[in-house]
Design an enzyme around this catalytic site. Sequence first.
Site, short mmCIF file in Angstrom:
data_model
loop_
_atom_site.label_atom_id
_atom_site.label_comp_id
_atom_site.label_asym_id
_atom_site.label_seq_id
_atom_site.Cartn_x
_atom_site.Cartn_y
_atom_site.Cartn_z
N HIS A 30 -8.15 0.41 3.46
CA HIS A 30 -7.37 -0.40 2.51
C HIS A 30 -7.81 -0.11 1.08
O HIS A 30 -8.92 0.36 0.83
CB HIS A 30 -7.47 -1.89 2.87
CG HIS A 30 -6.44 -2.28 3.88
ND1 HIS A 30 -5.22 -2.77 3.53
CD2 HIS A 30 -6.44 -2.17 5.23
CE1 HIS A 30 -4.50 -2.98 4.63
NE2 HIS A 30 -5.23 -2.62 5.68
N THR A 74 -10.80 -2.95 6.62
CA THR A 74 -9.70 -3.91 6.53
C THR A 74 -9.57 -4.58 5.16
O THR A 74 -8.48 -4.89 4.72
CB THR A 74 -9.85 -4.95 7.66
OG1 THR A 74 -9.83 -4.23 8.89
CG2 THR A 74 -8.74 -5.99 7.66
N HIS A 100 -2.71 19.53 -25.36
CA HIS A 100 -2.42 19.71 -23.93
C HIS A 100 -1.22 20.65 -23.74
O HIS A 100 -1.28 21.57 -22.93
CB HIS A 100 -2.10 18.36 -23.28
CG HIS A 100 -3.30 17.50 -23.06
ND1 HIS A 100 -3.60 16.94 -21.85
CD2 HIS A 100 -4.29 17.13 -23.90
CE1 HIS A 100 -4.72 16.24 -21.95
NE2 HIS A 100 -5.16 16.35 -23.20
C1 AKG Z 1 -6.41 -3.28 9.46
O1 AKG Z 1 -7.51 -3.49 9.94
O2 AKG Z 1 -6.21 -3.39 8.25
C2 AKG Z 1 -5.29 -2.89 10.31
O3 AKG Z 1 -4.16 -2.90 9.87
C3 AKG Z 1 -5.52 -2.35 11.64
C4 AKG Z 1 -5.48 -0.90 11.51
C5 AKG Z 1 -5.37 -0.10 12.74
O4 AKG Z 1 -4.77 -0.49 13.74
O5 AKG Z 1 -5.95 0.99 12.71
#
Ligand code: AKG
Length: 401
Positions: free
Chosen positions: A218, A188, A310
Amino acid sequence: MQGMIRREEWGIGGPKPERIRVGLLDSTLREGEQTPGVSFTVEQKVEIAKLLSEAGVQMIEAGHPAVAPDVYEAVKRIIQLKKEGVIRSEIVAHSRAVKRDIEVAAELEPDRIAIFYGVSDIHLRYKHRVSREEALSIIGEMVEYAKQHGVKVRFTAEDATRADYDYLVEVVKTARDAGADRVSIADTVGIATPAFMRRLFESLTRDAPGVEFDVHAHNDLGLATANSLAAVEGGATIIHVTVNGLGERAGITPLHEAAVALKVHYGIEVIDLKLIPKLSRLVERYSGIPVPPNTPVVGDNAFTHKAGVHVAGILANPETYEPYPPEMVGRTRDYVIDKYTGKKAVKARLEKLGVTVTDKELEEIVRRIKARPDIRYLRDEDLLEIASEVMGKPLALTAPR
Ligand code: AKG
């Protein structure tokens, strides 16, 4: 040579790992709409979903219906198109682990409901304000409740990469035993490393069998794609992506990176790669978030070469400076002319424009180009103007580039 690392052992263009089985879940319409400043209309969402389906994306996370009336409407329309056979991808509706959200999602009859709940101690203590045990009973109860509505269920372990590992295993088993056939492991805050991700998924598939895993990575440290590939090597079977990598903060794994990396490294074509630029342009237009020119795969510069060395290499054999041909993703290569340019590039460009020069003329043209550092992109018209001065005759743009 002793101790040498062999290229093929690292999977770079080497033998493809047989055990890899993977698909994409696109979350442009849910995670992507969580990008600051982005709000798609219902029509735009429908158009994006249709193109994602045409590209062959396995799952589309269409939205979180309880969030707002327009989100509800868009999910409804996309599910309707799935029922009519216009969209083929599995349609997933997102939901908090609360009965009302689940009911709102279920009344739209999606293929699957995805329920998320934070499982790290940070989330349990500061967000949910429950104990680990209380969280397990909420997760079990909510997954079971969603299952009672006759849909497939994915449970998302939010902030899983910062959760205690043994507790995470308990979470996965609880969700599985309550009826979830998929569990999403979310990085996350984008804190994981590829080595950690691979080990995490290897361990989870061993310690919590009987469930398939998604990876939701992320991009806070720019590692989302690397982490997603590592998760797949560890046993994840679905990668969450968004078009152009949209999402909260720095976004999540970009669809273009994951899809092309899966093809280049493992020989797996998860979607129609040639539709990626179209998807990228569509989402760029509707989201209002510009794609920087140096973006892999879809950026303006992704297949544009510059330095003389290149370009000379590219003209001899494109493999010298390209990891895969641009045609693979429906694009073409190009090179720019400026002070970095060498003779081979200028000669080839002039020939393309229908102009043949002597070696002496070419040398002078290149000298003049190099004497103009203020020109950042020399257009064909500019090049012809210089050539015309050097050759002492008028030259006009006739042949297309
Ligand atoms: C996160 O944890 O960043 C989410 O958006 C949840 C992701 C998901 O539902 O797999």
